[in-house]
Motif scaffolding. Sequence first.
Motif, PDB file in Angstrom:
ATOM      1  N   PRO A  77       4.399  13.820  15.065  1.00 22.01           N
ATOM      2  CA  PRO A  77       5.227  14.090  13.871  1.00 22.01           C
ATOM      3  C   PRO A  77       6.694  13.649  14.007  1.00 22.01           C
ATOM      4  CG  PRO A  77       4.305  16.128  14.809  1.00 22.01           C
ATOM      5  CD  PRO A  77       3.719  14.996  15.579  1.00 22.01           C
ATOM      6  N   GLN A  78       7.188  13.513  15.239  1.00 22.24           N
ATOM      7  CA  GLN A  78       8.581  13.061  15.392  1.00 22.24           C
ATOM      8  C   GLN A  78       8.680  11.571  15.707  1.00 22.24           C
ATOM      9  OE1 GLN A  78       8.167  16.474  15.999  1.00 22.24           O
ATOM     10  NE2 GLN A  78       9.412  16.518  14.152  1.00 22.24           N
ATOM     11  N   SER A  79       7.537  10.883  15.727  1.00 17.92           N
ATOM     12  CA  SER A  79       7.613   9.441  16.004  1.00 17.92           C
ATOM     13  C   SER A  79       8.181   8.745  14.770  1.00 17.92           C
ATOM     14  CB  SER A  79       6.237   8.873  16.335  1.00 17.92           C
ATOM     15  OG  SER A  79       5.458   8.794  15.155  1.00 17.92           O
ATOM     16  N   TYR A  80       8.805   7.616  14.998  1.00 14.89           N
ATOM     17  CA  TYR A  80       9.344   6.853  13.872  1.00 14.89           C
ATOM     18  C   TYR A  80       8.224   6.213  13.052  1.00 14.89           C
ATOM     19  CZ  TYR A  80      14.141   7.619  15.509  1.00 14.89           C
ATOM     20  OH  TYR A  80      15.348   8.176  15.854  1.00 14.89           O
ATOM     21  N   HIS A  81       7.050   5.972  13.687  1.00 20.55           N
ATOM     22  CA  HIS A  81       5.878   5.518  12.926  1.00 20.55           C
ATOM     23  C   HIS A  81       5.550   6.551  11.839  1.00 20.55           C
ATOM     24  CE1 HIS A  81       4.967   2.664  16.172  1.00 20.55           C
ATOM     25  NE2 HIS A  81       4.063   2.122  15.364  1.00 20.55           N
ATOM     26  N   HIS A  82       5.470   7.791  12.265  1.00 29.20           N
ATOM     27  CA  HIS A  82       5.100   8.880  11.357  1.00 29.20           C
ATOM     28  C   HIS A  82       6.164   9.035  10.272  1.00 29.20           C
ATOM     29  CE1 HIS A  82       4.340  13.128  10.179  1.00 29.20           C
ATOM     30  NE2 HIS A  82       3.093  12.734  10.316  1.00 29.20           N
ATOM     31  N   PHE A  83       7.415   8.986  10.678  1.00 23.99           N
ATOM     32  CA  PHE A  83       8.539   9.104   9.736  1.00 23.99           C
ATOM     33  C   PHE A  83       8.418   8.049   8.629  1.00 23.99           C
ATOM     34  CE2 PHE A  83      12.577   7.659   8.147  1.00 23.99           C
ATOM     35  CZ  PHE A  83      13.355   8.791   7.981  1.00 23.99           C
ATOM     36  N   MET A  84       8.163   6.807   9.034  1.00 22.73           N
ATOM     37  CA  MET A  84       8.131   5.723   8.042  1.00 22.73           C
ATOM     38  C   MET A  84       6.924   5.860   7.123  1.00 22.73           C
ATOM     39  SD  MET A  84      10.873   4.064   8.421  1.00 22.73           S
ATOM     40  CE  MET A  84      10.511   2.907   7.100  1.00 22.73           C
ATOM     41  N   GLN A  85       5.807   6.265   7.711  1.00 18.64           N
ATOM     42  CA  GLN A  85       4.601   6.438   6.924  1.00 18.64           C
ATOM     43  C   GLN A  85       4.821   7.508   5.841  1.00 18.64           C
ATOM     44  OE1 GLN A  85       2.312   4.289   7.430  1.00 18.64           O
ATOM     45  NE2 GLN A  85       1.058   5.151   5.790  1.00 18.64           N
ATOM     46  N   GLU A  86       5.362   8.644   6.284  1.00 17.65           N
ATOM     47  CA  GLU A  86       5.540   9.782   5.383  1.00 17.65           C
ATOM     48  C   GLU A  86       6.630   9.547   4.337  1.00 17.65           C
ATOM     49  OE1 GLU A  86       3.666  12.635   5.175  1.00 17.65           O
ATOM     50  OE2 GLU A  86       2.460  11.371   6.499  1.00 17.65           O
ATOM     51  N   ASN A  87       7.712   8.906   4.749  1.00 19.41           N
ATOM     52  CA  ASN A  87       8.884   8.820   3.867  1.00 19.41           C
ATOM     53  C   ASN A  87       8.987   7.538   3.065  1.00 19.41           C
ATOM     54  OD1 ASN A  87      10.205  11.391   4.478  1.00 19.41           O
ATOM     55  ND2 ASN A  87      10.285  10.545   6.556  1.00 19.41           N
ATOM     56  N   LEU A  88       8.126   6.552   3.387  1.00 18.64           N
ATOM     57  CA  LEU A  88       8.166   5.327   2.585  1.00 18.64           C
ATOM     58  C   LEU A  88       6.789   4.686   2.409  1.00 18.64           C
ATOM     59  CD1 LEU A  88       9.936   3.276   1.042  1.00 18.64           C
ATOM     60  CD2 LEU A  88      10.160   1.990   3.174  1.00 18.64           C
ATOM     61  N   PHE A  89       6.191   4.276   3.525  1.00 16.14           N
ATOM     62  CA  PHE A  89       5.061   3.352   3.416  1.00 16.14           C
ATOM     63  C   PHE A  89       3.888   3.883   2.586  1.00 16.14           C
ATOM     64  CE2 PHE A  89       6.624   1.544   7.701  1.00 16.14           C
ATOM     65  CZ  PHE A  89       7.493   0.694   7.053  1.00 16.14           C
ATOM     66  N   LYS A  90       3.579   5.169   2.760  1.00 12.48           N
ATOM     67  CA  LYS A  90       2.384   5.647   2.045  1.00 12.48           C
ATOM     68  C   LYS A  90       2.618   5.777   0.526  1.00 12.48           C
ATOM     69  CE  LYS A  90       2.398  10.713   2.375  1.00 12.48           C
ATOM     70  NZ  LYS A  90       1.850  11.869   3.077  1.00 12.48           N
ATOM     71  N   HIS A  91       3.862   5.626   0.111  1.00 14.72           N
ATOM     72  CA  HIS A  91       4.173   5.777  -1.310  1.00 14.72           C
ATOM     73  C   HIS A  91       4.347   4.437  -2.039  1.00 14.72           C
ATOM     74  CE1 HIS A  91       4.859   9.978  -0.363  1.00 14.72           C
ATOM     75  NE2 HIS A  91       5.653   9.595   0.620  1.00 14.72           N
ATOM     76  N   ILE A  92       4.310   3.327  -1.297  1.00 18.78           N
ATOM     77  CA  ILE A  92       4.537   2.021  -1.936  1.00 18.78           C
ATOM     78  C   ILE A  92       3.360   1.093  -1.633  1.00 18.78           C
ATOM     79  CG2 ILE A  92       7.075   2.192  -1.955  1.00 18.78           C
ATOM     80  CD1 ILE A  92       7.098   0.461   0.598  1.00 18.78           C
ATOM     81  N   ASN A  93       3.342  -0.077  -2.281  1.00 12.60           N
ATOM     82  CA  ASN A  93       2.182  -0.966  -2.116  1.00 12.60           C
ATOM     83  C   ASN A  93       2.420  -2.016  -1.033  1.00 12.60           C
ATOM     84  OD1 ASN A  93       4.104  -2.371  -3.612  1.00 12.60           O
ATOM     85  ND2 ASN A  93       2.589  -3.558  -4.750  1.00 12.60           N
ATOM     86  N   ILE A  94       2.863  -1.559   0.136  1.00 18.15           N
ATOM     87  CA  ILE A  94       3.068  -2.521   1.232  1.00 18.15           C
ATOM     88  C   ILE A  94       1.751  -2.721   1.976  1.00 18.15           C
ATOM     89  CG2 ILE A  94       3.867  -0.724   2.883  1.00 18.15           C
ATOM     90  CD1 ILE A  94       5.895  -2.983   3.840  1.00 18.15           C
TER      91      ILE A  94
END
Length: 274
Positions: A77-94
């Motif tokens: 949960p504190q990895s930057y992978h997780h951070f990016m997934q939760e706060n950006l990637f899973k919400h956009i069409n990348i």
Amino acid sequence: MEVIITRDYDEMSWVAAQIIRRQLIRKPDSVLGLATGSTPLGTYKEMIRMHREEGLDFSKVTTFNLDEYLGLPPTHPQSYHHFMQENLFKHINIHPGRIFIPNGMAEDIDSHCRWYEEQIKKAGGIDLQLLGIGSDGHIAFNEPGSSLGSRTRLKTLTESTIRDNARFFERAEDVPHFAITMGVGTIFEAREILLIAGGEEKAAVCAEFIEGPVTARVTASMLQLHPIVKVVLDEAAASQLKQAGYYCWVQQQKQKLVGMPSQVSFLRRPVSKK
Ligand code: GLP
């Protein structure tokens, strides 16, 4: 350096998202460099909103994140992978295949770092790099004393960075002491750089890196040598700038150029009428 002083955190985030939006409209297959930390959260929220409500398209975009903690798997949960997934990637069409983040679990760190640099080159280099700043003046995890020509590598965090970042972890002892980070030299090769900072606790370091000498002691100061840098601050983070009056004057004057090619005013966000 173009210094844009905004009213508050929300306006800072809006301006940063507008700059990213403009980049994607100009070049839909842009390569974006992305950052973590609490500062870009508002920018990411606005990017998500623009995707949902205005159809901002990320389908051709490639991203490279600045850094990752050593020893944290992507699911942590504190990895930057997780951070990016939760706060950006899973919400956009990348496209997931076009997302790059250093692997904190890499077995051979040196060859992983070389591979990361090669991927940036293969993608054609970074068009626009988003940055925050640490309270000791670091960009990514390039702590004071990092070579200004450094490349992606393993870096030992300073005790002050470990303390700063402890707020995200359950216990201070859980904060990793190492990270894999793009170097100052890697960041410097981005075609355009956008640094955002907010809050009074960033005021001293912002004055240092914008108006102080270029020095490895404050790695963000290297940005003074880059040809295209925008620094977007809220009023609190800008409060120790000696030339603040001039930066505001520049933005006011630039209003007169709006409408000319490549001139966009980010002075004030339109206040929504509710
Ligand atoms: C970490 C990240 C940096 C980030 C900094 C500031 O050290 N590696 O990329 O700029 O934190 O974080 P915050 O935005 O939470 O102040």
